[in-house]
Design a protein around this motif. Sequence first.
Motif, PDB file in Angstrom:
ATOM      1  N   TRP A  81       0.845  -1.196   0.000  1.00 11.89           N
ATOM      2  CA  TRP A  81       0.000   0.000   0.000  1.00 11.89           C
ATOM      3  C   TRP A  81       0.880   1.247   0.000  1.00 11.89           C
ATOM      4  N   ASP A  82       0.322   2.321  -0.484  1.00 16.79           N
ATOM      5  CA  ASP A  82       1.082   3.565  -0.615  1.00 16.79           C
ATOM      6  C   ASP A  82       1.089   4.305   0.717  1.00 16.79           C
ATOM      7  N   ASP A  83       2.256   4.377   1.348  1.00 17.74           N
ATOM      8  CA  ASP A  83       2.355   5.084   2.629  1.00 17.74           C
ATOM      9  C   ASP A  83       2.801   6.531   2.467  1.00 17.74           C
ATOM     10  N   GLY A  84       3.042   6.957   1.243  1.00 16.22           N
ATOM     11  CA  GLY A  84       3.364   8.363   1.000  1.00 16.22           C
ATOM     12  C   GLY A  84       4.749   8.788   1.425  1.00 16.22           C
ATOM     13  N   TYR A  85       5.580   7.846   1.895  1.00 20.20           N
ATOM     14  CA  TYR A  85       6.903   8.259   2.354  1.00 20.20           C
ATOM     15  C   TYR A  85       7.758   8.694   1.158  1.00 20.20           C
ATOM     16  N   GLY A  86       8.400   9.840   1.285  1.00 17.03           N
ATOM     17  CA  GLY A  86       9.190  10.401   0.200  1.00 17.03           C
ATOM     18  C   GLY A  86       8.450  11.439  -0.606  1.00 17.03           C
ATOM     19  N   SER A  87       7.125  11.560  -0.370  1.00 17.29           N
ATOM     20  CA  SER A  87       6.364  12.575  -1.101  1.00 17.29           C
ATOM     21  C   SER A  87       6.470  13.950  -0.443  1.00 17.29           C
ATOM     22  N   ARG A  88       6.982  13.991   0.774  1.00 17.65           N
ATOM     23  CA  ARG A  88       7.186  15.253   1.483  1.00 17.65           C
ATOM     24  C   ARG A  88       8.658  15.397   1.845  1.00 17.65           C
ATOM     25  N   ASN A  89       9.097  16.635   2.017  1.00 22.64           N
ATOM     26  CA  ASN A  89      10.480  16.867   2.432  1.00 22.64           C
ATOM     27  C   ASN A  89      10.541  18.078   3.356  1.00 22.64           C
ATOM     28  N   VAL A  90      11.736  18.511   3.659  1.00 23.39           N
ATOM     29  CA  VAL A  90      11.912  19.593   4.630  1.00 23.39           C
ATOM     30  C   VAL A  90      11.343  20.908   4.116  1.00 23.39           C
ATOM     31  N   LYS A  91      11.372  21.120   2.817  1.00 21.76           N
ATOM     32  CA  LYS A  91      10.792  22.354   2.284  1.00 21.76           C
ATOM     33  C   LYS A  91       9.296  22.411   2.590  1.00 21.76           C
ATOM     34  N   HIS A 142       5.736  11.772   7.778  1.00 23.05           N
ATOM     35  CA  HIS A 142       5.126  10.509   8.176  1.00 23.05           C
ATOM     36  C   HIS A 142       3.611  10.606   8.320  1.00 23.05           C
ATOM     37  N   HIS A 143       3.027  11.742   7.986  1.00 21.08           N
ATOM     38  CA  HIS A 143       1.594  11.936   8.194  1.00 21.08           C
ATOM     39  C   HIS A 143       0.748  10.882   7.483  1.00 21.08           C
ATOM     40  N   LYS A 144       1.004  10.655   6.221  1.00 23.66           N
ATOM     41  CA  LYS A 144       0.147   9.761   5.454  1.00 23.66           C
ATOM     42  C   LYS A 144       0.241   8.331   5.958  1.00 23.66           C
ATOM     43  N   ALA A 145       1.459   7.880   6.252  1.00 28.76           N
ATOM     44  CA  ALA A 145       1.630   6.504   6.726  1.00 28.76           C
ATOM     45  C   ALA A 145       0.997   6.311   8.093  1.00 28.76           C
ATOM     46  N   LEU A 146       1.296   7.194   9.030  1.00 30.75           N
ATOM     47  CA  LEU A 146       0.749   7.053  10.374  1.00 30.75           C
ATOM     48  C   LEU A 146      -0.760   7.256  10.389  1.00 30.75           C
ATOM     49  N   GLY A 147      -1.249   8.124   9.516  1.00 22.09           N
ATOM     50  CA  GLY A 147      -2.676   8.404   9.486  1.00 22.09           C
ATOM     51  C   GLY A 147      -3.532   7.241   9.026  1.00 22.09           C
ATOM     52  N   ARG A 148      -2.942   6.243   8.383  1.00 27.50           N
ATOM     53  CA  ARG A 148      -3.705   5.071   7.972  1.00 27.50           C
ATOM     54  C   ARG A 148      -3.941   4.095   9.115  1.00 27.50           C
ATOM     55  N   VAL A 149      -3.100   4.156  10.150  1.00 30.36           N
ATOM     56  CA  VAL A 149      -3.206   3.157  11.224  1.00 30.36           C
ATOM     57  C   VAL A 149      -3.306   3.797  12.608  1.00 30.36           C
ATOM     58  N   PHE A 150      -3.332   5.123  12.677  1.00 27.93           N
ATOM     59  CA  PHE A 150      -3.480   5.831  13.945  1.00 27.93           C
ATOM     60  C   PHE A 150      -4.461   6.985  13.773  1.00 27.93           C
ATOM     61  N   GLU A 151      -5.122   7.362  14.878  1.00 26.03           N
ATOM     62  CA  GLU A 151      -5.819   8.642  14.958  1.00 26.03           C
ATOM     63  C   GLU A 151      -4.779   9.657  15.428  1.00 26.03           C
ATOM     64  N   VAL A 152      -4.231  10.420  14.497  1.00 30.06           N
ATOM     65  CA  VAL A 152      -3.085  11.286  14.796  1.00 30.06           C
ATOM     66  C   VAL A 152      -3.555  12.640  15.320  1.00 30.06           C
ATOM     67  N   ARG A 153      -2.988  13.058  16.429  1.00 28.36           N
ATOM     68  CA  ARG A 153      -3.199  14.396  16.976  1.00 28.36           C
ATOM     69  C   ARG A 153      -1.827  14.991  17.303  1.00 28.36           C
ATOM     70  N   CYS A 154      -1.610  16.213  16.897  1.00 27.51           N
ATOM     71  CA  CYS A 154      -0.318  16.874  17.102  1.00 27.51           C
ATOM     72  C   CYS A 154      -0.502  18.089  18.011  1.00 27.51           C
TER      73      CYS A 154
END
Length: 732
Positions: A81-91, A142-154
């Motif tokens: 499955w697509d976890d989106g890792y690498g689609s975001r960077n520091v910019k 890591h938002h996309k990957a963690l968001g598939r298996v966690f209810e993420v709150r920051c």
Amino acid sequence: MASCFVSPLFGPNWELVRLRHCRVIARSASGGSYSTAGIPPSPALSPVQEKQYLGPAVEARDGSSTTRNKEKKREKLDLQWDDGYGSRNVKDYLDAVKEIIEADGGPPRWFCPAECGHPLEGSPILLFLPGLDGTGMGLILHHKALGRVFEVRCLHIPVQDRTPFEGLVRLVEETARLEHSSSPKKPIYLVGDSFGGCLALAVAARNPTIDLVLILINPTTSFAQSNLQSLMPVLEALPVDHRHFAVPYLLSFGMCDPIKMAMVNIDNKLPARAQLQQLSGNLTAFLPGLSELADILPKGTLLWRIKLLKSAAAYANSRLHAIRAEVLVLASGRDNMVPSSDQGQQLVKTIHNCKVRHFKDHSHALLMEEGINLLTIIKGTCLYRRSGRRDHILDFLPPSTSEVKAAFEQIMWYKMHTRKLQLLSYFWLLIIWQMIKKNGTYATLKSNCRPLIYASSPVLYSTLEDGKVVRGLSGVPSNGPVLLVGYHMLLGCELYSLVREFMLEKNIMLRGLALQVLFNGSLENPTSQFLLADWLKVFGALPVTASNLFKLLSTNSHVLLYPGGLDEACHYKGEEYKCKWPNQPEFVRMAARFGATIVPFGTVGEDDLVKHVLDYNDMMKIPFLNNHRVRDHLGEVADEEQPRSFPGILPKIPGRMYYLFGKPVKTHGWETILKSDKECARELYLQIKHEVEHCLDYLLKKRQEDPYRNIFDRMAYHIRHSPPPEIPGFQP
């Protein structure tokens, strides 16, 4: 553009405001609404707009539904499955932070990034506690990957906020308690980055009865030895102007590695020149953005946050003995801000249920750097669970695209892009030299398996129902339950190609039954790195128990079982390709209970890769090795019939690895007979063992006919063909 949903602290009174592309719901720790002075009010939104902005569904604590859409959630993830890792960077991080602080104000509050999406049903909650920046955007990669298996709150701490450390502890503590009262059977994950690590430890110490899982990234509990101590006099001497440009560069020097940050979304399949161009472009894009740190941490805020770090470290260190939560520490070896590596080892010794993973080539900003996938680390350390006790079957998350890429392309060097590198990758002695440089440990041997697959060029054959042998896996049933039973090669070096080929050709995840020692923590130590044992868990390995086999077959899985186990993987000299199976045919009756198809298979090639020079008997004759036995380290019973040790091997010019899957044996309809008639079950067991031995004999004979068994013939084949196709094998 940043897009996030900011949730309440789940109190009775809350106020909804809109901040450009953010939805914000905030509540004070005392139960009243926070002031929204200075924040523009939200215009009325249509139901469609509400649905677009709110993202994942949320229910009010009184049981009433909000505007969130209660659509049916996905029950499971697909393989790769697509976890989106690498689609975001520091910019992206700098852009998001710039937007989120543009109209900043008010007290600390929680938000949920919209890109986290809808998690799996029953997913636990994950509370992210930020580091020195306080923005809460530190998980952006890591938002996309963690968001598939966690209810993420920051947690977001505004720039001008001056809430003391005890106030932040109470804020997080109240949220954790409310979540626990709402879902008492679910764990609550606290991911603390740097300063957030101290915050997580403080909350865990004050709430030992709540089921908490702490993941601490370079926690600043060792602030007393931090380089920030010497930075404070310099900061105090700077001009009053809060935008002084020395601040961001002083911080970036101690907190991050720009090169590793810029490598996050680089495609390693590209030639070296193209990779350098991408790296240069990434550096050019985000380095100027470092000046934004002057807005995130102006002089006054930075001085306040450093004082917070000092009080947080003292508070957390005084309460470490009270922590009962599961704790995982991720420690960087090149942390110029705090001595994270030493502190990780100290926390493991101090906290009862604590483990550590060291990343020796990374800096303090670990979550922002290339090669770090937080969800992969959580899975590999067996921390992911949806209830009070981890279920290896129900809680398993299949490998994502980035994990498959990391395991079979980055880690295993599956693909090389220039012909020169392809030829160089064949030289087996380079692998050995690499292992020698890394102390030649067993873990290093198995973690450096990437050249093994390419150098040994594995070829797989299977048997159709009519008995015809064909190349590929078409003879193995695609629908489960299927139990693959075979011969375990020396050190289990056949596993990598086996798992990879099933994923690539049949899109099937093999669930392997492995030694209990990989899961009971006996291999953990204060200097552990994320190596092979963790990757095995990421790719579905689970303890070899009857209950786990039962659960896997009941879920129609493809299960990999080695009856010979450790006896075969650490066999004596002269025992190559000898099945050393126990006498109990239990797996036959278990397979019949579910009507599973049993597929026997054999693997040969270990004698073409290494020479077995030392076995247990040889090692017992060497004084300083006579106590280094497998049962001492792998938890084997003391009265085992034949003690084992990790074998001593020498490399050979690599030949080739061969696999043959025999004719499938169907047990459907035999349930009653095999259950009641033990002799019948034993006969079937011996038949399967004989078929495995037949596969081994067949391969040993037929590999003599392979024109490309020799590595130099395969090298010549690659030279003649570009791009290199699949190398032919013998004709079955």
